[in-house]
Design an enzyme around this catalytic site. Structure first.
Site, PDB file in Angstrom:
ATOM      1  N   ARG A 147      -9.889 -58.372-130.381  1.00 27.64           N
ATOM      2  CA  ARG A 147      -9.931 -59.731-130.948  1.00 27.64           C
ATOM      3  C   ARG A 147      -8.576 -60.000-131.598  1.00 27.64           C
ATOM      4  O   ARG A 147      -8.185 -59.314-132.542  1.00 27.64           O
ATOM      5  CB  ARG A 147     -11.059 -59.830-131.978  1.00 27.64           C
ATOM      6  CG  ARG A 147     -11.205 -61.204-132.619  1.00 27.64           C
ATOM      7  CD  ARG A 147     -12.343 -61.197-133.651  1.00 27.64           C
ATOM      8  NE  ARG A 147     -12.562 -62.521-134.226  1.00 27.64           N
ATOM      9  CZ  ARG A 147     -11.916 -63.001-135.279  1.00 27.64           C
ATOM     10  NH1 ARG A 147     -10.997 -62.244-135.897  1.00 27.64           N
ATOM     11  NH2 ARG A 147     -12.174 -64.224-135.731  1.00 27.64           N
ATOM     12  N   LYS A 178      -3.394 -58.310-139.781  1.00 27.06           N
ATOM     13  CA  LYS A 178      -4.043 -58.020-141.059  1.00 27.06           C
ATOM     14  C   LYS A 178      -3.100 -57.337-142.054  1.00 27.06           C
ATOM     15  O   LYS A 178      -2.075 -56.779-141.692  1.00 27.06           O
ATOM     16  CB  LYS A 178      -5.314 -57.213-140.823  1.00 27.06           C
ATOM     17  CG  LYS A 178      -6.383 -58.075-140.152  1.00 27.06           C
ATOM     18  CD  LYS A 178      -7.750 -57.448-140.116  1.00 27.06           C
ATOM     19  CE  LYS A 178      -8.779 -58.444-139.583  1.00 27.06           C
ATOM     20  NZ  LYS A 178     -10.121 -57.852-139.443  1.00 27.06           N
TER      21      LYS A 178
END
Length: 282
Positions: free
Chosen positions: A271, A235
């Site tokens: 995840r 991210k």
């Protein structure tokens, strides 16, 4: 005895100190690998690699939730995921669970009624409703009816605007309180197996993300007594911490370092785009 998705989700959470959820993006526009696995053959190859390297859960997504991404129709989302999940269900080991990353009750129901999924992973936490078989329903109701596992996530705003100046009075408290309310809502709907996700990067500043990923942040969320899922892989906040990591695919080792810390602090599910063993990182 055939276990329901909810029972399988509860079982693997109780039997494992940590779980790895492999991301299978079936979109042309994901922030990290959009279009890379948009064909069935490429998706199957990626699934084989994730399972080989230790994924306990595969999370299939047909609708991008990157910042500024528009919502798509349930029909388009279903078209993207159905054939891949159908083939994956026949291909992967029975102990590897299938999660559907969706905010569409209609898509969740279509896959659930064919027994193709074990978990619904909803970034909107049941706040969106659609007409399914003539009835207005949310994902929590679908999850309960088909006895699936459920993952609730916190997001400030929607993908189209979530990263436009996110602001909190007290980020930890607001995230925890939202998740608590959503847990109660889902349980009232009849959901039996729930995990929570603080939503790293979903309406969060760099400082908010760091706070949520800290030991005190994860311990604060543990007060809700639900397995905690962390999704930080590749991210943009990592690019702010490490400006040399300009491309998402360059952030795998940094992702693994943060993920490892989160597991130490008490997170249950990670995840991620790649498994730790793919980097020889344990």
């Amino acid at each position: 005895m055939v276990l329901s998705g909810a029972e399988k989700f509860s079982k693997i959470c109780s039997e494992n100190s940590n779980l790895w959820m492999g991301i299978v993006n079936l979109t042309p526009d994901s922030f990290s690998d959009g279009g890379e696995y948009f064909s069935i053959d490429k998706a199957m190859s990626r699934i084989d690699t994730l399972v080989k390297n230790g994924a306990h859960i595969l999370d299939f997504g047909g609708a991008s939730s990157r910042p500024n991404s528009p919502l798509i129709t349930p029909e388009e989302e279903f078209e993207r995921v159905y054939q891949v999940i159908l083939k994956a269900r026949k291909r992967i080991p029975e102990d590897v669970l299938i999660s559907l990353d969706t905010y569409s009750p209609r898509v969740a129901q279509k896959l659930a009624e064919e027994g193709l999924i074990d978990i619904v992973n909803d970034i909107f936490s049941g706040l969106r409703a659609e007409i399914t078989n003539g009835i207005v329903r949310n994902t929590a109701e679908i999850t309960a009816e088909y006895k699936l596992g459920y993952i609730l996530m916190h997001m400030q705003g929607v993908p189209e605007n979530m990263q436009i100046n996110p602001s909190y009075g007290n980020c930890l408290s607001e995230v925890r309180d939202f998740l608590r309310e959503r847990i109660l809502f889902a349980e009232k709907c009849g959901v039996k197996s729930i995990a929570i996700d603080p939503g790293i990067g979903f309406g969060k500043s760099l400082e908010n993300n760091i706070e949520l990923l800290s030991q005190s942040g994860i311990e604060f969320l543990k007060e809700l007594n639900k397995p905690i899922l962390i999704g930080l892989s590749r991210k943009s906040f990592l690019g702010k911490i490490y400006p040399n990591l300009t491309e998402p695919s360059m952030r795998d080792r940094a992702s693994k370092e943060f993920e490892s810390k989160c597991l130490q602090f008490g997170a249950k599910i990670i995840r991620s785009h790649i498994m730790a063993s793919e980097l020889n990182f344990n």
